[in-house]
Design an enzyme around this catalytic site. Structure first.
Site, mmCIF file in Angstrom:
data_model
loop_
_atom_site.group_PDB
_atom_site.id
_atom_site.type_symbol
_atom_site.label_atom_id
_atom_site.label_comp_id
_atom_site.label_asym_id
_atom_site.label_seq_id
_atom_site.Cartn_x
_atom_site.Cartn_y
_atom_site.Cartn_z
ATOM 1 N N SER A 54 34.700 58.055 67.565
ATOM 2 C CA SER A 54 35.707 57.077 67.981
ATOM 3 C C SER A 54 36.776 56.896 66.904
ATOM 4 O O SER A 54 37.937 56.662 67.230
ATOM 5 C CB SER A 54 35.061 55.738 68.340
ATOM 6 O OG SER A 54 34.288 55.245 67.271
ATOM 7 N N GLU A 55 36.391 57.006 65.620
ATOM 8 C CA GLU A 55 37.390 57.000 64.545
ATOM 9 C C GLU A 55 36.941 57.835 63.360
ATOM 10 O O GLU A 55 35.738 57.990 63.106
ATOM 11 C CB GLU A 55 37.685 55.579 64.048
ATOM 12 C CG GLU A 55 38.774 54.855 64.800
ATOM 13 C CD GLU A 55 38.203 53.868 65.785
ATOM 14 O OE1 GLU A 55 38.987 53.278 66.538
ATOM 15 O OE2 GLU A 55 36.977 53.693 65.809
ATOM 16 N N THR A 56 37.940 58.328 62.655
ATOM 17 C CA THR A 56 37.741 58.984 61.364
ATOM 18 C C THR A 56 38.679 58.316 60.368
ATOM 19 O O THR A 56 39.839 58.044 60.677
ATOM 20 C CB THR A 56 38.046 60.489 61.454
ATOM 21 O OG1 THR A 56 37.102 61.105 62.336
ATOM 22 C CG2 THR A 56 37.950 61.155 60.090
ATOM 23 N N HIS A 92 34.034 49.932 61.640
ATOM 24 C CA HIS A 92 32.854 50.766 61.370
ATOM 25 C C HIS A 92 33.201 51.926 60.438
ATOM 26 O O HIS A 92 32.393 52.313 59.587
ATOM 27 C CB HIS A 92 32.202 51.251 62.675
ATOM 28 C CG HIS A 92 32.785 52.487 63.267
ATOM 29 N ND1 HIS A 92 33.877 52.477 64.102
ATOM 30 C CD2 HIS A 92 32.420 53.800 63.148
ATOM 31 C CE1 HIS A 92 34.152 53.714 64.478
ATOM 32 N NE2 HIS A 92 33.299 54.540 63.913
#
Length: 302
Positions: A54-56, A92
């Site tokens: 979902s994210e980096t 996160h």
């Protein structure tokens, strides 16, 4: 920019961590690029899309510190990319990045300063019982009324009836680094049954500049179960959402659902088979919200 022995740009180091869990099979996976110097937007987006999380997070040592082990101030500029676009802040991936930095090169627990598009986010890493946990401190939050027509459209996209909402937790748009529409389900069964119109919800979220929907069910005085659809990031659902947790903490305090000084426990990811736990701390006299959780490295091939 780092180069290889032939003088060509070297591929950046990409670490994989899961946040808000101690089991790599739980929580929310994030990519962490500890040295993104020299990467342009297209390169960062390509890496995020290839990872598919979902994210980096893409980190570059900042002006305020060297980022080196033993530095009194480990400061980084940080950018966050989903597989589809850049987002202003991601909780996160922040937790994952701080723990990754603490483990990398033996830097160890300590304080970090992350300069994000949303503002400056202090992060502290501490060890307890052999587990590293990171606590981020949000930017100043704000809460807005949600327009009735927008709530109606969100419910339509979700397939929820108005009577399935918990009247004690009214809809609001909450911000603590990113914008989230908070909708509270009246029952655990309603929260568990998530099947929505991806395109319709994405269109609404883009119009309102929302990062996720924060869907909530209150299970106790300080305990909540949450889920976060994330179609604008190209992801059906986010397994554990630190930015939304910070926004929800501000929401709960603003509506006097909890005392001004309180610790909330948010359970997320259970319905996806990736359980995680987010701890939200509110301090009387400090508008900012603290979100804490463990993070562990994802083994190669997992």
């Amino acid at each position: 920019m780092t180069t290889n022995s032939a003088g060509f740009p070297a591929a950046p180091e990409v670490l994989r961590y899961t946040a808000f869990a101690t089991d790599p099979a739980g929580g929310n996976p994030a990519g962490v690029v500890p040295d993104a110097a020299g990467l342009d937007d297209a390169a960062m987006l390509a890496i995020a899309a290839e990872l598919g999380y979902s994210e980096t997070a893409f980190l570059t040592p900042g002006v305020g510190g060297t980022g080196a082990p033993g530095s009194s101030e480990r400061s980084y500029s940080v950018r966050y990319f989903s597989p589809k676009a850049e987002v202003p802040f991601c909780g996160h991936a922040t937790v994952a990045s701080a723990v990754a930095l603490a483990e990398r090169d033996g830097a160890g627990p300590g304080d970090y300063v992350f300069a994000t598009r949303a503002g400056t986010v202090p992060v502290t890493v501490a060890e307890a019982d052999g587990v590293l946990r990171a606590t981020l401190t949000s930017v100043a939050p704000r809460i807005e009324e949600a327009a009735p027509d927008d709530v109606t459209e969100a419910l339509g996209a979700l397939g929820w009836a108005p009577g399935e909402l918990d009247a004690a937790l009214p809809p609001r748009i909450a911000f603590a680094g990113a914008r989230h529409l908070v909708l509270a389900a009246a029952t655990r069964a309603r929260l568990a049954d998530l099947s929505y119109d991806f395109t319709r919800l994405e269109a609404l979220m883009r119009r309102l500049d929302l990062t996720t929907l924060q869907l909530v069910w209150r299970s106790g005085e300080f305990d909540f179960h949450v889920r976060d659809p994330f179609p604008v990031g190209g992801v059906v659902e986010d397994p554990a959402t630190g930015a939304a947790a910070a926004a929800f903490g501000a929401y709960a305090r603003d509506l006097a659902l909890v005392p001004a000084d309180a610790v909330l426990t948010l359970h997320q990811g259970e319905d996806m088979g990736r359980p995680g736990v987010l701890t939200v701390t509110l301090r009387d006299g400090d508008a900012r919200v603290r979100v804490s959780g463990a993070a562990v490295r994802i083994p190669p091939g997992a």
